[in-house]
Scaffold this motif. Structure first.
Motif, PDB file in Angstrom:
ATOM      1  N   CYS A   1       0.843  -1.197   0.000  1.00  0.00           N
ATOM      2  CA  CYS A   1       0.000   0.000   0.000  1.00  0.00           C
ATOM      3  C   CYS A   1       0.873   1.240   0.000  1.00  0.00           C
TER       4      CYS A   1
ATOM      5  N   ARG B   1      -1.825  -0.946  -5.162  1.00  0.00           N
ATOM      6  CA  ARG B   1      -2.972  -1.487  -5.887  1.00  0.00           C
ATOM      7  C   ARG B   1      -3.443  -0.528  -6.985  1.00  0.00           C
ATOM      8  N   SER B   2      -3.593   0.770  -6.637  1.00  0.00           N
ATOM      9  CA  SER B   2      -4.112   1.730  -7.622  1.00  0.00           C
ATOM     10  C   SER B   2      -3.301   3.014  -7.611  1.00  0.00           C
TER      11      SER B   2
ATOM     12  N   VAL C   1      -1.484  -6.633  -6.458  1.00  0.00           N
ATOM     13  CA  VAL C   1      -2.265  -7.069  -5.303  1.00  0.00           C
ATOM     14  C   VAL C   1      -1.605  -8.309  -4.705  1.00  0.00           C
TER      15      VAL C   1
ATOM     16  N   TRP D   1       2.212 -12.102  -5.726  1.00  0.00           N
ATOM     17  CA  TRP D   1       1.219 -11.075  -6.007  1.00  0.00           C
ATOM     18  C   TRP D   1       0.780 -11.132  -7.465  1.00  0.00           C
TER      19      TRP D   1
END
Length: 522
Positions: free
Chosen positions: A222, A246-247, A277, A293
Motif C-alpha cells: 500500500c 494497488r491503484s 495485489v 502477487w
C-alpha cells in the motif's frame, strides 16, 4: 548528575504512587471500589492525555484508563498512544536519520572529507529512538501525577452511560462512576484478511520502530502516507525497499503532488510495483519470506509475480479501537462502514454525556494535533469555561517522505469538484532549492502549487509544497490560509531570500496560461 539522580528519584516516586494508588483503588473482590469523577477518559494517546490534563487544570476530578494490547507480533509500549510510541515521533527521528544519509552524500561537494565507506547500523538508531520514546512515556506519567489525574493501566469499557469498568492484565477490576466520558482509543493498523500468511509473518508500523534488528529487504504494501514514509526512511538508510500499490499513491491527497513524491522516491532507489495485489506470504526454510502477487496490467491481462524479502510491512489503513468498549450496548452509535464512533460537531456521541475525539471518531482527520486541540477544547467546554468548538477546516499536514510534501486546504481535484474547473485558478512553479545546486541533486520534483477561487479577491483554497522542510514551510502559511489569505496578499508578501518558502510569494504563472513554470534566476 544531580539532576539525573533527582529524575530517577522522581520516577521511583511516580512508580510507587501509581502502584499504591492502584492497590487503594481496588479490593480483592472482582468488583472493585466505586469512585466518583467529573471525567473519565478511555485512551492514553495524545488526544486523551491533552483532554485529561486540561480538564484537571480547570479543577475537574479526572481519571485516565489506558491499556496497550500487544500487536500480532507481540510488540507493546508505554503511555502516550500511537504518535509517541509507533507513529509521528519515531517516524520523524528515523526520517532524520535518512536525511543525514543524503547529507553525507552531498558533503564531499561542499568540501567535507569523510574517510572510508559510510554504513548505517540499525540497532544503534533503534536503541536511541526507543530510549527517547521511553523518556516520553515517563514524562506523560509525571504530567498526569502533577495534574492529579488518576491513571489506571487497565482496559476500559462502559457498563452504562455513567460507569466505566477497568480490567488489568491480572484480571483485577476497578469501577468508576463519572459525570462525563471521553473515548480516545485511536486505531491500530489493519491486516489483510484475504492474504494467507499476512498476519503470521508480516509486521506493521506498530512493530517497525521497535525492531531490535534491521528489517532488511522490505516489501511495503500500500502507498498511503504511512507506507510511503516507512519505505522512504528504509531506503534512505540503505535498505532495499519496495512498495506494492494497488491503484494510486496517497489517496485523498493532491494527485499531482503524490506523483512527484513517488517519482522522487523511485529516482532515489525505492522500487514501486504498480497495479499489484498481494496474494500470499510464505516463510521459507531460509527464514526469508516469499511474497506472491498479481500484477493487473489491464482488464484482460494479469501476471503472477513473486519475490523474497526479509520483512513484509502492511500499511493498508487502520481500524478504530472500539472492540470491547461495549459501546452499542449503552447506545453509542458506530458508523456501519468504518466502525468509528459517530459524533456531532461538539464531539458528542449518540449518548449525551459520552464524547469521542481523535482517530476513533468518524469524519475526523487522523492527525495528532487535531486530536490534541479537540481534546483541550472539549475539556474547557465540559468544565464550563468555553463554548468554542474545534474547527476541522484547513488543517495542515505533511508527509515525511524523502522529499517532504506539505499541504493545507483543498487539493486541486477537490477544488475542481467543489467549485468547477473554470472557477478556480491554479498558480504553480518548479523551483530548485539552493542547497541542491552545489550538490547537483535532482530538483525536478520540487514544486509549489496554490489553488485559488478565480472570482473576486482570489481567496486561496489550497496550498501545496514538495521540498526540503515542507512541514516547517506549510505551518506558517497555514495561519494565513485560515485567516482568509488571498492571492494578492500572497504575491505582495516579501519573501525571505534565499529560502524555498519564498517561492510561494513569487508564484505568478497559472496552469491555464500554459507557460513554462520553471523558476530561473533568483
Amino acid at each position: 548528575m544531580a539532576a539525573f539522580r533527582r529524575g530517577c528519584a522522581r520516577w521511583q516516586q511516580v512508580r510507587f504512587l501509581g502502584a499504591r494508588g492502584a492497590s487503594a483503588a481496588v479490593t480483592p473482590s472482582s468488583a472493585a471500589g466505586t469512585h466518583h469523577y467529573d471525567l473519565v477518559v478511555i485512551g492514553g494517546g495524545s488526544g486523551g492525555l491533552a483532554c485529561s490534563r486540561e480538564a484537571a487544570q480547570l479543577g475537574q476530578k479526572v481519571a485516565v484508563l489506558d491499556h496497550v494490547q500487544p500487536s500480532a507480533r507481540g510488540t507493546a509500549w508505554g503511555l502516550g498512544g500511537t504518535c509517541v510510541n509507533v507513529g509521528c515521533i519515531p517516524k520523524k527521528l528515523m526520517h532524520q536519520a535518512a536525511l543525514l544519509g543524503v547529507a553525507m552524500d552531498d558533503a564531499g561537494k561542499f568540501g567535507w572529507s569523510i574517510p572510508g565507506p559510510v554504513s548505517h547500523d540499525w540497532s544503534t538508531l533503534a536503541q536511541a529512538v526507543q530510549n527517547y520514546v521511553k523518556s516520553l512515556n515517563w514524562g506523560h506519567r509525571v504530567q498526569l501525577q502533577d495534574r492529579k489525574v488518576k491513571y489506571f493501566n487497565t482496559r476500559g469499557s462502559l457498563l452504562d452511560r455513567h460507569t466505566v469498568r477497568g480490567l488489568d492484565a491480572k484480571g483485577t477490576e476497578v469501577t468508576a462512576k463519572t459525570r462525563n466520558i471521553v473515548i480516545a482509543t485511536g486505531g491500530r493498523p489493519r491486516y489483510p484478511t484475504h492474504v494467507p500468511g499476512a498476519r503470521e509473518f508480516g509486521i506493521t508500523s506498530d512493530d517497525l520502530f521497535w525492531l531490535k534488528e534491521s528489517p532488511g529487504k522490505t516489501c511495503v504494501t500500500c502507498a498511503e502516507d504511512v507506507g510511503l514514509e516507512c519505505a522512504g526512511l528504509l531506503a534512505g538508510i540503505g535498505l532495499d525497499a519496495s512498495v506494492m500499490v494497488r491503484s494510486v499513491a496517497l489517496r485523498g491527497f493532491d494527485q499531482q503532488m503524490a506523483q512527484l513524491v513517488t517519482g522522487h522516491m523511485e529516482a532515489r532507489g525505492t522500487r514501486f510495483h504498480w497495479g499489484c495485489v498481494p496474494t500470499s506470504v510464505e516463510k521459507l526454510p531460509s527464514g526469508l519470506l516469499q511474497v506472491k502477487w498479481t500484477e493487473v496490467r489491464s482488464d484482460l491481462e494479469r501476471v503472477e509475480r513473486e519475490d523474497t524479502f526479509s520483512s513484509v510491512l502492511w500499511a493498508i489503513g487502520r481500524v478504530p479501537e472500539t472492540t470491547g468498549l461495549n459501546l452499542p450496548q449503552v447506545g453509542v452509535q458506530l458508523h456501519p462502514d468504518t466502525g468509528k464512533i459517530v459524533v456531532a460537531t461538539d464531539e458528542r456521541t449518540t449518548v449525551s454525556n459520552v464524547y469521542a475525539i481523535g482517530d476513533v471518531a468518524e469524519g475526523r482527520p487522523e492527525l495528532t494535533p487535531t486530536a490534541v486541540k479537540a481534546g483541550k477544547l472539549l475539556a474547557r467546554r465540559l468544565a464550563g469555561q468555553s463554548n468554542q468548538l474545534m474547527d476541522y477546516h484547513s488543517v495542515p499536514t505533511t508527509v515525511f517522505t524523502p522529499l517532504e510534501y506539505g499541504c493545507v486546504g483543498l487539493s486541486e481535484e477537490s477544488a475542481e469538484s467543489r467549485y468547477g474547473k473554470d472557477n478556480i485558478e491554479v498558480y504553480h512553479a518548479f523551483y530548485k532549492p539552493l542547497e541542491f545546486t552545489i550538490a547537483e541533486r535532482d530538483a525536478s520534483h520540487c514544486y509549489v502549487k496554490v489553488v485559488c477561487d478565480r472570482a473576486g479577491v482570489q481567496r486561496v483554497l489550497g496550498l501545496h509544497f514538495t521540498g526540503p522542510s515542507a512541514g516547517e514551510v506549510i505551518q506558517g502559511f497555514a495561519v494565513s490560509v485560515r485567516c482568509g489569505l488571498t492571492y494578492a496578499q500572497l504575491r505582495d508578501t516579501v519573501g525571505i531570500h534565499p529560502t524555498c518558502a519564498e517561492e510561494l510569494t513569487k508564484i505568478h504563472i497559472t496552469k491555464r496560461s500554459g507557460l513554462d513554470a520553471t523558476v530561473t534566476g533568483c
